[in-house]
Motif scaffolding. Structure first.
Motif, PDB file in Angstrom:
ATOM      1  N   UNK A  90       0.999  -1.299  -0.136  1.00  0.00           N
ATOM      2  CA  UNK A  90      -0.055   0.026  -0.020  1.00  0.00           C
ATOM      3  C   UNK A  90       0.851   1.398   0.045  1.00  0.00           C
ATOM      4  N   UNK A  91       1.857   1.308   0.663  1.00  0.00           N
ATOM      5  CA  UNK A  91       2.973   2.324   0.687  1.00  0.00           C
ATOM      6  C   UNK A  91       3.342   2.521  -0.394  1.00  0.00           C
ATOM      7  N   UNK A  92       3.742   1.388  -0.981  1.00  0.00           N
ATOM      8  CA  UNK A  92       4.673   1.653  -2.408  1.00  0.00           C
ATOM      9  C   UNK A  92       3.610   2.271  -3.354  1.00  0.00           C
ATOM     10  N   UNK A  93       2.436   1.681  -3.660  1.00  0.00           N
ATOM     11  CA  UNK A  93       1.333   2.338  -4.524  1.00  0.00           C
ATOM     12  C   UNK A  93       1.074   3.924  -4.144  1.00  0.00           C
ATOM     13  N   UNK A  94       1.099   4.324  -2.870  1.00  0.00           N
ATOM     14  CA  UNK A  94       0.933   5.861  -2.445  1.00  0.00           C
ATOM     15  C   UNK A  94       2.272   6.598  -2.930  1.00  0.00           C
ATOM     16  N   UNK A  95       3.362   5.897  -2.397  1.00  0.00           N
ATOM     17  CA  UNK A  95       4.702   6.523  -3.148  1.00  0.00           C
ATOM     18  C   UNK A  95       4.742   6.901  -4.424  1.00  0.00           C
ATOM     19  N   UNK A  96       4.124   5.800  -5.362  1.00  0.00           N
ATOM     20  CA  UNK A  96       4.139   5.997  -6.711  1.00  0.00           C
ATOM     21  C   UNK A  96       3.278   7.078  -7.396  1.00  0.00           C
ATOM     22  N   UNK A  97       2.098   7.241  -6.587  1.00  0.00           N
ATOM     23  CA  UNK A  97       1.297   8.258  -6.849  1.00  0.00           C
ATOM     24  C   UNK A  97       2.047   9.533  -6.896  1.00  0.00           C
ATOM     25  N   UNK A  98       2.313   9.649  -5.584  1.00  0.00           N
ATOM     26  CA  UNK A  98       2.873  10.887  -5.000  1.00  0.00           C
ATOM     27  C   UNK A  98       4.198  11.387  -5.809  1.00  0.00           C
ATOM     28  N   UNK A 129       3.090  15.119 -20.257  1.00  0.00           N
ATOM     29  CA  UNK A 129       1.948  14.525 -20.734  1.00  0.00           C
ATOM     30  C   UNK A 129       2.121  13.004 -21.279  1.00  0.00           C
ATOM     31  N   UNK A 130       3.048  12.731 -21.645  1.00  0.00           N
ATOM     32  CA  UNK A 130       3.452  11.435 -22.323  1.00  0.00           C
ATOM     33  C   UNK A 130       3.871  10.469 -21.108  1.00  0.00           C
ATOM     34  N   UNK A 131       4.438  11.114 -20.258  1.00  0.00           N
ATOM     35  CA  UNK A 131       4.741  10.146 -19.029  1.00  0.00           C
ATOM     36  C   UNK A 131       3.550   9.854 -18.122  1.00  0.00           C
ATOM     37  N   UNK A 132       2.610  11.007 -17.984  1.00  0.00           N
ATOM     38  CA  UNK A 132       1.457  10.909 -17.266  1.00  0.00           C
ATOM     39  C   UNK A 132       0.444   9.869 -17.899  1.00  0.00           C
ATOM     40  N   UNK A 133       0.566   9.756 -19.239  1.00  0.00           N
ATOM     41  CA  UNK A 133      -0.455   8.828 -19.994  1.00  0.00           C
ATOM     42  C   UNK A 133       0.093   7.363 -19.711  1.00  0.00           C
ATOM     43  N   UNK A 134       1.461   7.306 -19.732  1.00  0.00           N
ATOM     44  CA  UNK A 134       2.135   5.910 -19.597  1.00  0.00           C
ATOM     45  C   UNK A 134       1.489   5.520 -18.001  1.00  0.00           C
ATOM     46  N   UNK A 139      -1.768   2.210 -14.264  1.00  0.00           N
ATOM     47  CA  UNK A 139      -2.784   2.145 -13.298  1.00  0.00           C
ATOM     48  C   UNK A 139      -4.002   1.217 -13.885  1.00  0.00           C
ATOM     49  N   UNK A 140      -4.331   1.268 -15.095  1.00  0.00           N
ATOM     50  CA  UNK A 140      -5.261   0.696 -15.620  1.00  0.00           C
ATOM     51  C   UNK A 140      -4.974  -0.857 -15.564  1.00  0.00           C
ATOM     52  N   UNK A 141      -3.613  -1.052 -15.827  1.00  0.00           N
ATOM     53  CA  UNK A 141      -3.311  -2.726 -15.635  1.00  0.00           C
ATOM     54  C   UNK A 141      -3.317  -3.006 -14.305  1.00  0.00           C
ATOM     55  N   UNK A 181      -9.582   0.808 -15.527  1.00  0.00           N
ATOM     56  CA  UNK A 181      -9.881   1.972 -14.741  1.00  0.00           C
ATOM     57  C   UNK A 181     -11.305   2.747 -14.931  1.00  0.00           C
ATOM     58  N   UNK A 182     -11.688   2.712 -16.206  1.00  0.00           N
ATOM     59  CA  UNK A 182     -13.073   3.404 -16.215  1.00  0.00           C
ATOM     60  C   UNK A 182     -14.223   2.641 -15.324  1.00  0.00           C
ATOM     61  N   UNK A 183     -14.033   1.213 -15.394  1.00  0.00           N
ATOM     62  CA  UNK A 183     -14.919   0.444 -14.600  1.00  0.00           C
ATOM     63  C   UNK A 183     -14.650   0.668 -13.108  1.00  0.00           C
TER      64      UNK A 183
END
Length: 205
Positions: A90-98, A129-134, A139-141, A181-183
């Protein structure tokens, strides 16, 4: 009582949703970023970084940054894993997001933070923008075949919702192409607490 300082549609949306999910009394104080209220003397005493979110605890102790606020709220309200390995994930995901997803968005939206030469802005924005899309694809995966980010609903899920909203609100991306992600977004909007906060902040996700 806990007090959240937030701005509509900002990353503070995550903590706002968690507080609403808790069912406990709290106060939500809006910070007008357009008027630079986050740079006011009063607010800087709460968060010297001049950002949202900030959280005042029951005794007046301030907390800043989602990396601190969300685990704290999760542990307090049962939306955080007990198992040490699950907590580490969980901390890994929060770190990735932040530290990755949010900064990529910021490069695309606020290039002046990263260069003084305006001639460099378009390149910074394009790469951001390209990095954000990636990262959205990543996240979708992460959500493929899953209902929530972890094995159960947690503070990670409101944080995950933030970037879906940003994808189309700020980057005009066809977010519907991210099927998992949409679901996930749809499941989030089925939650009464999420609906209330989204309506209160008047943001579209």
């Amino acid at each position: 009582m806990l007090t959240l300082f937030y701005s509509p549609g900002a990353c503070s949306l995550a903590a706002h949703i968690v507080l609403e999910e808790s069912g406990r009394p709290y106060e939500a104080r809006r910070v007008d970023l357009g008027r630079n209220e986050q740079k006011s003397e009063a607010y800087l005493k709460i968060n010297p970084l001049g950002r949202v979110p900030a959280l005042l605890l029951d005794d007046g102790t301030p907390l800043a940054e989602n990396t601190a606020i969300l685990p704290y709220l999760g542990k307090r309200f049962g939306l955080w894993p007990d198992d040490p390995l699950a907590e580490a994930k969980a901390l890994s995901v929060i770190g990735f997001f932040a530290s990755s997803v949010h900064p990529a968005h910021a490069h695309a939206r606020r290039p002046e933070r990263y260069a003084a030469d305006q001639a460099a802005f378009p390149t910074i924005q394009e790469i951001g923008r390209k990095t954000f899309i990636g990262y959205l694809q990543q996240i979708d995966g992460m959500l493929t075949g899953r209902e929530w980010m972890l094995d159960h609903y947690s503070v990670l899920d409101p944080y995950t919702l933030v970037f879906y909203s940003w994808g189309w609100r700020f980057h005009d991306l066809p977010m519907g192409e991210f099927g998992s992600y949409t679901a996930f977004r749809d499941r989030m909007l089925d939650r009464p607490a999420v609906k209330r906060v989204v309506e209160d902040e008047k943001v579209k996700v």
